[in-house]
Design an enzyme around this catalytic site. Structure first.
Site, mmCIF file in Angstrom:
data_model
loop_
_atom_site.group_PDB
_atom_site.id
_atom_site.type_symbol
_atom_site.label_atom_id
_atom_site.label_comp_id
_atom_site.label_asym_id
_atom_site.label_seq_id
_atom_site.Cartn_x
_atom_site.Cartn_y
_atom_site.Cartn_z
ATOM 1 C CB THR A 94 43.697 58.788 30.907
ATOM 2 O OG1 THR A 94 44.229 59.285 32.135
ATOM 3 C CG2 THR A 94 44.852 58.567 29.937
ATOM 4 C CE LYS A 169 47.840 59.027 33.281
ATOM 5 N NZ LYS A 169 46.397 58.996 33.564
ATOM 6 C CE LYS A 244 41.787 55.208 28.897
ATOM 7 N NZ LYS A 244 41.017 55.838 29.998
#
Length: 295
Positions: A94, A169, A244
């Site tokens: 990611t 995502k 994050k």
């Protein structure tokens, strides 16, 4: 069809993913900087190489699962030079949308093909081959990557061209982060009003407040036995990872001039939580700091 796969990054997510490719009958050679990760992978049938370059030297497909964009870009410089011409590069990390597009360009300039395929489902999903993959690629590369991704997950969604998987995502996880904060605040409010956790769950889980953060990852112990709240918030999806991802979403919102006020506030809350008491805990443990604020 059996594929020869080089797998870089054999940690909590990558290790089980590589093991599932082995179970599906593929030849997997892997590498990780951590000796214990290499040892676990070897125990699951992964041939462990002495370096990342060696792991991909004969690979028709290169899969990476790394912590951040800088790791992907640094590693791609080595991997694209070592892999056979025309290899399919599949990055499951990611990372920022911009970094994903740069990585794809690096692969293509070196004569390879590129797919970004970040995942949702956490460690449990990786172990059970139950991940959801969000894929950015052209149609032909997606068609080649899909069977391999299906061996590691239950759903594979083609979201568009390079970077689209990462875009999906971070948008999804912005929804999740905001939802978990909202669910947690509702339980804290319910506590202050004398409402039991079970009563609130029984209502909200079958009414308009229903969402995944409530019904699958409930932030209080009791209503959902499998949720981390029943295990002292042992991480399923760590608060540090949520921080994050929300940071990536906030950065993307800034670059796109999108206000995203709730997303930005969620990023702030999780960043503070992950640096303090939330380090090492599941992201649902945010309720503890929200409860302290209410007190």
């Amino acid at each position: 069809m059996t594929h020869t796969i080089g797998f870089i990054g054999l940690g909590n997510m990558g290790g089980p993913m590589a093991a599932n490719l082995v179970k599906a009958g593929h030849r997997v050679t892997g590498y990780d900087l951590a000796p214990d990760a290499r040892e676990r992978a070897a125990g699951n049938g992964v041939a462990v190489a002495a370096s990342a370059a060696e792991a991909v030297a004969a690979a028709g497909t290169v899969v990476t699962m790394l912590p951040a964009g800088r790791h992907v870009l640094d590693t791609y410089g080595e991997l694209t030079a070592a892999a056979p011409s025309g290899a399919l590069f599949v990055d499951c990390s990611t990372i920022a949308v911009g970094d994903a597009r740069v990585a794809a360009d690096l692969a293509r300039v070196a004569g390879h093909r590129a797919v970004d395929a970040p995942v949702s489902g956490g460690v449990a999903g990786a172990e059970a081959a139950g991940l959801t993959f969000m894929v950015g690629a052209d149609a032909a590369d997606f068609a080649d990557a899909e069977p391999l991704l299906a061996a590691m997950g239950r759903r594979v969604v083609h979201c568009g061209g390079s970077g689209a998987g990462q875009a999906a995502k971070i948008c999804n996880n912005m929804i999740l982060g905001v939802s978990m904060i909202a669910v947690s605040e509702a339980f804290v409010l319910g506590e202050s009003l004398g409402l039991s956790h079970q009563a609130l769950f029984d209502v909200a889980s079958t009414a308009s407040g229903q969402c995944w953060a409530l019904t699958a990852n409930c932030p209080v112990p009791g209503p959902v036995p499998a949720s981390p709240a029943n295990r002292d918030y042992a991480a399923g999806f760590a608060a540090t990872l949520m921080a994050k991802d929300l940071g990536l979403a906030a950065d993307a919102a800034t670059a796109s001039a999108v206000p995203a006020e709730l997303g930005r506030r969620a990023a702030e809350l999780y960043a503070a939580f992950a640096q303090d008491e939330g380090a090492g805990l599941d992201f649902s443990a945010i309720i503890t700091t929200l409860r302290e604020g209410a007190a």
